[in-house]
Design a protein around this motif. Sequence first.
Motif, PDB file in Angstrom:
ATOM      1  N   UNK A 164       0.856  -1.195   0.000  1.00 53.41           N
ATOM      2  CA  UNK A 164       0.000   0.000   0.000  1.00 53.41           C
ATOM      3  C   UNK A 164       0.891   1.243   0.000  1.00 53.41           C
ATOM      4  N   UNK A 165       0.350   2.369  -0.462  1.00 50.87           N
ATOM      5  CA  UNK A 165       1.183   3.578  -0.517  1.00 50.87           C
ATOM      6  C   UNK A 165       1.459   4.158   0.873  1.00 50.87           C
ATOM      7  N   UNK A 166       2.459   5.007   0.939  1.00 56.56           N
ATOM      8  CA  UNK A 166       2.867   5.636   2.204  1.00 56.56           C
ATOM      9  C   UNK A 166       1.704   6.369   2.873  1.00 56.56           C
ATOM     10  N   UNK A 167       0.860   6.990   2.041  1.00 58.65           N
ATOM     11  CA  UNK A 167      -0.268   7.749   2.602  1.00 58.65           C
ATOM     12  C   UNK A 167      -1.154   6.879   3.483  1.00 58.65           C
ATOM     13  N   UNK A 168      -1.158   5.578   3.202  1.00 57.55           N
ATOM     14  CA  UNK A 168      -2.042   4.675   3.951  1.00 57.55           C
ATOM     15  C   UNK A 168      -1.267   3.801   4.923  1.00 57.55           C
ATOM     16  N   UNK A 169       0.036   4.089   5.055  1.00 60.63           N
ATOM     17  CA  UNK A 169       0.867   3.263   5.943  1.00 60.63           C
ATOM     18  C   UNK A 169       0.965   3.962   7.295  1.00 60.63           C
TER      19      UNK A 169
ATOM     20  N   UNK B  16      10.406   3.497   4.340  1.00 58.15           N
ATOM     21  CA  UNK B  16      10.231   2.730   3.106  1.00 58.15           C
ATOM     22  C   UNK B  16       8.753   2.555   2.793  1.00 58.15           C
ATOM     23  N   UNK B  17       8.454   2.722   1.543  1.00 56.05           N
ATOM     24  CA  UNK B  17       7.092   2.522   1.040  1.00 56.05           C
ATOM     25  C   UNK B  17       7.104   1.243   0.223  1.00 56.05           C
ATOM     26  N   UNK B  18       6.272   0.289   0.608  1.00 55.37           N
ATOM     27  CA  UNK B  18       6.248  -0.990  -0.107  1.00 55.37           C
ATOM     28  C   UNK B  18       4.876  -1.116  -0.773  1.00 55.37           C
ATOM     29  N   UNK B  19       4.765  -0.585  -1.998  1.00 55.69           N
ATOM     30  CA  UNK B  19       3.468  -0.602  -2.701  1.00 55.69           C
ATOM     31  C   UNK B  19       3.156  -1.980  -3.256  1.00 55.69           C
ATOM     32  N   UNK B  20       4.226  -2.653  -3.690  1.00 53.23           N
ATOM     33  CA  UNK B  20       4.095  -4.026  -4.166  1.00 53.23           C
ATOM     34  C   UNK B  20       5.511  -4.593  -4.126  1.00 53.23           C
ATOM     35  N   UNK B  21       5.663  -5.909  -4.301  1.00 53.50           N
ATOM     36  CA  UNK B  21       7.028  -6.455  -4.240  1.00 53.50           C
ATOM     37  C   UNK B  21       7.966  -5.817  -5.267  1.00 53.50           C
TER      38      UNK B  21
END
Length: 340
Positions: A31-36, A104-109
């Motif tokens: 998910x994007x940083x905004x939602x982390x 770190x932003x992990x939007x997808x692998x």
Amino acid sequence: MRLLHFDTDKPMDFIAVGRLCIDLNANEINRPMEETVTFTKYVGGSPANITVGMARLGMKTGFIGRVADDQMGRFIRHYLEENGIDTSSVITDEPGSVTGLAFTEIKSPTDCSILMYRDNVADLNLSPQDVSEDYIKQAKLLLISGTALAASPSREAVFLAVEYARKHGVVVVFDLDYRPYTWQSVEETATYYNLAAEKCDVIFGTREEFDMMEQFEADRSHDDQATANKWFDYHAKIVVIKHGKDGSIAYTKDGQSYTGTTFPAKVIKTFGAGDAYASAFIYGLMRGWDIPKCMEFGSASAAIVISSHSCSDAMPTADAIEDYMEKCRNGEVASHGHIN
Ligand SMILES: Nc1ncnc2c1ncn2[C@@H]1O[C@H](COP(=O)(O)OP(=O)(O)O)[C@@H](O)[C@H]1O
Ligand SMILES: O=C(O)C[C@@H](O)[C@H](O)C(=O)COP(=O)(O)O
């Protein structure tokens, strides 16, 4: 032809110079940083990660750097010591500076990015007076990383460390580790990267990092062999160009080149791959392995780290790397999140 000479009389295997920071890795992945909203804290900074990797591989390691005089700085020092890394040249900076943070932003692998907070960071306050000739001369290898060249006085400290290393027959390895946001301009960046690379025995970088260094050259062929040849005209004996999931190519001054493949991975996030690769590759070099074996070990270590949540704390032991390679050979590890 023997490419590198590691002086076995020197008691310390590996010293890195540069940044010691904090990684805050997203717990809510994909998910994007905004939602982390929650993160796990680890020691970070590319040269720190590589040093932890070397220590986990059983090498005698040390670090030259500055940490902030705060809770984060103490967390870093404690973690290094817990991992058996000598911190006698890790200096606590004067009050006022802060510890660099990498969210770190992990939007997808395959879609990861890093949001860095690097204003007024302690690591860039490392000064030439902090660099001890006696400390460097007792090591077999010195690792420098490009981000420490981004500002003075850290820039001068790194150049002095390289001078001491060369004076005393310490092998110098340069991990390009290019982080654009720490630099003022592309002109400045390319200038200092090229000046440092001229003095190094081994250079690790991605194609994009070498492209950055070559951006003002008349012949910008983006050709890996041409890139390597340029550095062989200076001091380099080995140039490794990394291509992410497509593997890597290592060129040696004796005219050989070697293609490295990748191992299957259950990718959680892509960062940390280069640091794991570098540590296991350097370990192999110091054990006297041939280049293909170093590349294989580096790729396996990278696959382990990208299948884990952290960079530093996920650095594997030599046994763990061997086990992973064995499992891959037996078809027990399937790729996941790996786009070909
Ligand atoms: N998706 C992946 N799957 C398996 N191995 C990978 C993957 N991405 C990177 N690697 C391994 O890690 C090495 C370094 O990765 P790369 O992404 O090029 O470096 P960096 O992290 O410095 O950008 C590669 O040469 C490869 O061996
Ligand atoms: O280098 C940093 O400051 C952040 C690192 O700790 C981070 O986890 C990372 O980006 C690792 O770099 P890579 O191995 O080049 O992907």
